[in-house]
Design a protein around this motif. Structure first.
Motif, PDB file in Angstrom:
ATOM      1  N   PRO A  71       0.806  -1.426   0.094  1.00 36.05           N
ATOM      2  CA  PRO A  71       0.030  -0.059  -0.078  1.00 36.05           C
ATOM      3  C   PRO A  71       0.834   1.269  -0.017  1.00 36.05           C
ATOM      4  CG  PRO A  71      -0.675  -1.597   1.438  1.00 36.05           C
ATOM      5  CD  PRO A  71       0.484  -2.090   1.095  1.00 36.05           C
ATOM      6  N   HIS A  72       2.009   1.287   0.595  1.00 38.69           N
ATOM      7  CA  HIS A  72       2.965   2.419   0.794  1.00 38.69           C
ATOM      8  C   HIS A  72       3.678   2.510  -0.652  1.00 38.69           C
ATOM      9  CE1 HIS A  72       1.732   2.632   4.858  1.00 38.69           C
ATOM     10  NE2 HIS A  72       2.386   1.266   5.077  1.00 38.69           N
ATOM     11  N   VAL A  73       4.176   1.596  -0.994  1.00 36.20           N
ATOM     12  CA  VAL A  73       4.876   1.387  -2.292  1.00 36.20           C
ATOM     13  C   VAL A  73       4.140   1.931  -3.698  1.00 36.20           C
ATOM     14  CG1 VAL A  73       6.430   0.145  -4.049  1.00 36.20           C
ATOM     15  CG2 VAL A  73       6.542  -0.191  -1.751  1.00 36.20           C
ATOM     16  N   LEU A  74       2.916   1.389  -3.387  1.00 34.47           N
ATOM     17  CA  LEU A  74       2.126   1.654  -4.853  1.00 34.47           C
ATOM     18  C   LEU A  74       1.225   2.858  -4.661  1.00 34.47           C
ATOM     19  CD1 LEU A  74       0.786  -2.110  -5.603  1.00 34.47           C
ATOM     20  CD2 LEU A  74       2.676  -0.698  -6.491  1.00 34.47           C
ATOM     21  N   ARG A  75       1.373   3.494  -3.271  1.00 35.39           N
ATOM     22  CA  ARG A  75       0.621   4.872  -3.000  1.00 35.39           C
ATOM     23  C   ARG A  75      -0.808   4.782  -3.199  1.00 35.39           C
ATOM     24  NH1 ARG A  75       5.430   5.807  -1.941  1.00 35.39           N
ATOM     25  NH2 ARG A  75       6.367   7.799  -2.054  1.00 35.39           N
ATOM     26  N   LEU A  76      -1.398   3.369  -2.599  1.00 36.62           N
ATOM     27  CA  LEU A  76      -2.906   2.903  -2.564  1.00 36.62           C
ATOM     28  C   LEU A  76      -3.545   3.754  -1.416  1.00 36.62           C
ATOM     29  CD1 LEU A  76      -2.769  -0.809  -3.860  1.00 36.62           C
ATOM     30  CD2 LEU A  76      -2.999   1.282  -5.170  1.00 36.62           C
ATOM     31  N   ASN A  77      -4.698   4.025  -1.581  1.00 36.52           N
ATOM     32  CA  ASN A  77      -5.436   4.309  -0.275  1.00 36.52           C
ATOM     33  C   ASN A  77      -6.253   3.146   0.163  1.00 36.52           C
ATOM     34  OD1 ASN A  77      -6.831   5.965   1.470  1.00 36.52           O
ATOM     35  ND2 ASN A  77      -8.562   6.547   0.294  1.00 36.52           N
ATOM     36  N   ILE A  78      -5.440   2.330   0.711  1.00 35.37           N
ATOM     37  CA  ILE A  78      -5.765   0.878   1.014  1.00 35.37           C
ATOM     38  C   ILE A  78      -5.094   0.563   2.341  1.00 35.37           C
ATOM     39  CG2 ILE A  78      -6.331  -1.384   0.682  1.00 35.37           C
ATOM     40  CD1 ILE A  78      -6.980  -0.724  -2.266  1.00 35.37           C
ATOM     41  N   ASP A  79      -5.417  -0.068   3.172  1.00 35.92           N
ATOM     42  CA  ASP A  79      -4.951  -0.889   4.352  1.00 35.92           C
ATOM     43  C   ASP A  79      -5.323  -2.273   4.090  1.00 35.92           C
ATOM     44  OD1 ASP A  79      -3.649  -1.952   6.713  1.00 35.92           O
ATOM     45  OD2 ASP A  79      -4.436  -0.316   7.796  1.00 35.92           O
ATOM     46  N   PHE A  80      -4.694  -3.020   3.578  1.00 34.89           N
ATOM     47  CA  PHE A  80      -5.095  -4.564   3.492  1.00 34.89           C
ATOM     48  C   PHE A  80      -5.230  -5.123   4.764  1.00 34.89           C
ATOM     49  CE2 PHE A  80      -2.695  -4.011  -0.770  1.00 34.89           C
ATOM     50  CZ  PHE A  80      -3.962  -4.146  -1.522  1.00 34.89           C
ATOM     51  N   LEU A  81      -4.201  -4.836   5.698  1.00 31.81           N
ATOM     52  CA  LEU A  81      -4.251  -5.436   7.130  1.00 31.81           C
ATOM     53  C   LEU A  81      -5.408  -5.125   7.975  1.00 31.81           C
ATOM     54  CD1 LEU A  81      -0.654  -4.554   8.146  1.00 31.81           C
ATOM     55  CD2 LEU A  81      -1.528  -6.501   6.881  1.00 31.81           C
ATOM     56  N   LYS A  82      -6.331  -4.150   7.498  1.00 28.69           N
ATOM     57  CA  LYS A  82      -7.500  -3.822   8.267  1.00 28.69           C
ATOM     58  C   LYS A  82      -8.645  -4.907   7.762  1.00 28.69           C
ATOM     59  CE  LYS A  82      -7.117   1.122   9.394  1.00 28.69           C
ATOM     60  NZ  LYS A  82      -7.272   2.259   9.295  1.00 28.69           N
ATOM     61  N   ASP A  83      -8.544  -5.422   6.546  1.00 34.21           N
ATOM     62  CA  ASP A  83      -9.705  -6.482   6.109  1.00 34.21           C
ATOM     63  C   ASP A  83      -9.236  -7.909   6.185  1.00 34.21           C
ATOM     64  OD1 ASP A  83     -11.386  -4.433   4.972  1.00 34.21           O
ATOM     65  OD2 ASP A  83     -10.071  -4.121   3.413  1.00 34.21           O
ATOM     66  N   LEU A  84      -8.054  -8.127   6.869  1.00 32.65           N
ATOM     67  CA  LEU A  84      -7.660  -9.545   7.065  1.00 32.65           C
ATOM     68  C   LEU A  84      -7.418  -9.860   8.646  1.00 32.65           C
ATOM     69  CD1 LEU A  84      -4.777  -9.407   4.372  1.00 32.65           C
ATOM     70  CD2 LEU A  84      -6.922 -10.727   4.316  1.00 32.65           C
ATOM     71  N   LEU A  85      -7.683 -10.861   8.980  1.00 31.68           N
ATOM     72  CA  LEU A  85      -7.232 -11.622  10.247  1.00 31.68           C
ATOM     73  C   LEU A  85      -6.041 -12.564  10.208  1.00 31.68           C
ATOM     74  CD1 LEU A  85     -10.957 -12.513  11.341  1.00 31.68           C
ATOM     75  CD2 LEU A  85      -9.614 -10.515  12.418  1.00 31.68           C
ATOM     76  N   PRO A  86      -5.197 -12.217  11.255  1.00 35.22           N
ATOM     77  CA  PRO A  86      -3.881 -12.979  11.208  1.00 35.22           C
ATOM     78  C   PRO A  86      -4.192 -14.608  11.699  1.00 35.22           C
ATOM     79  CG  PRO A  86      -3.895 -11.789  13.157  1.00 35.22           C
ATOM     80  CD  PRO A  86      -5.175 -11.503  12.476  1.00 35.22           C
ATOM     81  N   VAL A  87      -3.472 -15.385  11.224  1.00 31.25           N
ATOM     82  CA  VAL A  87      -3.519 -16.916  11.641  1.00 31.25           C
ATOM     83  C   VAL A  87      -2.153 -17.462  12.115  1.00 31.25           C
ATOM     84  CG1 VAL A  87      -4.147 -19.098  10.949  1.00 31.25           C
ATOM     85  CG2 VAL A  87      -5.242 -17.540   9.881  1.00 31.25           C
ATOM     86  N   CYS A  88      -1.179 -17.460  11.497  1.00 31.52           N
ATOM     87  CA  CYS A  88       0.224 -17.747  11.722  1.00 31.52           C
ATOM     88  C   CYS A  88       1.307 -17.063  11.392  1.00 31.52           C
ATOM     89  CB  CYS A  88       0.157 -19.351  11.631  1.00 31.52           C
ATOM     90  SG  CYS A  88       1.524 -20.165  12.512  1.00 31.52           S
ATOM     91  N   LEU A  89       2.215 -16.814  11.882  1.00 31.64           N
ATOM     92  CA  LEU A  89       3.464 -16.568  11.271  1.00 31.64           C
ATOM     93  C   LEU A  89       4.316 -17.617  10.962  1.00 31.64           C
ATOM     94  CD1 LEU A  89       5.504 -14.206  10.482  1.00 31.64           C
ATOM     95  CD2 LEU A  89       6.420 -14.132  12.829  1.00 31.64           C
ATOM     96  N   LEU A  90       4.635 -18.035   9.743  1.00 29.53           N
ATOM     97  CA  LEU A  90       4.977 -19.234   9.162  1.00 29.53           C
ATOM     98  C   LEU A  90       6.596 -19.268   9.166  1.00 29.53           C
ATOM     99  CD1 LEU A  90       2.505 -19.848   6.181  1.00 29.53           C
ATOM    100  CD2 LEU A  90       2.511 -20.684   8.602  1.00 29.53           C
ATOM    101  N   GLY A  91       7.195 -18.357   8.620  1.00 29.96           N
ATOM    102  CA  GLY A  91       8.667 -18.375   8.505  1.00 29.96           C
ATOM    103  C   GLY A  91       9.131 -16.858   8.229  1.00 29.96           C
ATOM    104  N   ARG A  92      10.510 -16.682   8.539  1.00 34.61           N
ATOM    105  CA  ARG A  92      11.067 -15.577   8.110  1.00 34.61           C
ATOM    106  C   ARG A  92      12.523 -15.747   7.350  1.00 34.61           C
ATOM    107  NH1 ARG A  92      11.148 -14.781  13.939  1.00 34.61           N
ATOM    108  NH2 ARG A  92       9.670 -12.999  13.743  1.00 34.61           N
TER     109      ARG A  92
END
Length: 336
Positions: free
Chosen positions: A115-136
């Motif tokens: 959303p920041h790179v593409l200058r979108l007026n969207i916050d994807f995280l507000k429309d999603l619920l977290p389940v699990c951090l799989l890896g890094r």
């Protein structure tokens, strides 16, 4: 945001892309109405929506976890690669899917940065619920062995000060590698010319061939060449050394205090998915990540298995959302 306005934003992103929201996560989705068969979840195949192309690191993680869940849950977990617009097409597809536990977004930290790179007026995280951090996994700073005098980050900085504008490859404009490159160059007081590729494959080929002599790339494809001594790894971008690269110092160890930027892979579901289903999914994913075979597969790709409760992913993604907002603004990074 209406479907029409969101679609227009995504379409606009597709033409330009080259390559907060924490509070709702930490609250139980009590407003969600559980389906009648919630207790029987899953009683049919589960779809993993992957917003990047098959064959990459994210797709690999999705398939490894999906195979384990297929056995654990006794229902097929299948992969659907929905690519385009810097990963935002797949993310938007997941957001619009039914909140019933049968559509799961497997994504990377692009969900926080795009959303920041593409200058979108969207916050994807507000429309999603977290389940699990799989890896890094960290990113790695690599150089071609023809740079015989460059054996450390300090050596590279000294060389670039003598030869400003040296090319530095990444896997794409707006990628976390691009952010890392600009951040490093600013702190080092040097000028590196960004050479973006459409994915890591061609970037690796050109680095090995010496067409570009410096690169910030993911370690999965770099490590075999590093072991074969066809390229040199100078540093990695995590807070600590990766177990897959124990002899490669971090950028912080190399004198750049504060630089830490890792890729992560995670599972999300649409807002409104029942809490009981998320809990079952989280338990199954943690079992998969604890399995020795899964961990071995992950480590071969230089990915550290993580796991943990949904709240851990909420905190990590929320922090990166803020970090990317700050860095992309300070470094003036644009997708076009």
């Amino acid at each position: 945001m209406s479907g029409i306005s969101r679609r227009r934003l995504i379409e606009r992103a597709a033409t330009t892309a080259l390559a907060g929201g924490l509070l709702p996560w930490l609250q139980s989705p009590a407003h969600a109405q559980a389906p009648a068969d919630e207790a029987a979840w899953p009683n049919r195949p589960v779809r993993f929506i992957v917003p990047l192309a098959a064959g990459g690191g994210l797709d690999f993680v999705a398939r490894v976890v999906g195979e384990h869940l297929s056995r654990e849950l006794r229902q097929q977990v299948f992969i659907e690669n929905r690519t385009g617009a810097g990963g935002t097409i797949g993310i938007d597809t997941a957001i619009k899917s039914a909140a019933d536990g049968y559509s799961v977004l497997i994504t990377n930290d692009n969900v926080a940065s795009a959303p920041h790179v593409l200058r979108l007026n969207i916050d994807f995280l507000k429309d999603l619920l977290p389940v699990c951090l799989l890896g890094r996994q960290p990113q790695a700073l690599a150089v071609h062995p023809s740079l015989t005098a460059v054996n450390s980050v300090a050596d590279l900085v000294a060389l670039v000060k003598q030869k400003p504008g040296m090319g530095c490859a990444t896997s794409g404009v707006g990628s976390n590698q691009h952010v890392l490159l600009e951040w490093f160059a600013k702190l080092a007081g040097i000028r590196l010319e960004h050479v973006p590729y459409r994915g890591a494959g061609q970037a690796i080929n050109d680095l090995i061939a010496g067409h570009v002599q410096v690169a910030f790339l993911g370690p999965t494809a770099l490590i075999p060449h590093y072991k074969a001594q066809t390229l040199r790894l100078l540093a990695q971008s995590g807070d600590k050394r990766s177990a897959s690269m124990p002899d490669v110092p971090t950028l912080q160890e190399s004198g750049f205090s504060g630089i830490s930027l890792e890729s992560w892979y995670a599972a999300f579901v649409p807002l409104g998915t029942p809490a009981a289903v998320i809990a079952q999914m989280n338990t199954a994913m943690n079992k998969a990540l604890a399995d020795p075979a899964t961990r071995e597969h992950f480590m071969k790709s230089a990915t550290e298995p993580v796991g943990g409760p949904p709240q851990d992913l909420a905190r990590a993604a929320g922090a990166d959302f803020e970090k990317y907002a700050r860095l992309i603004n300070e470094l003036n990074i644009r997708a076009n």
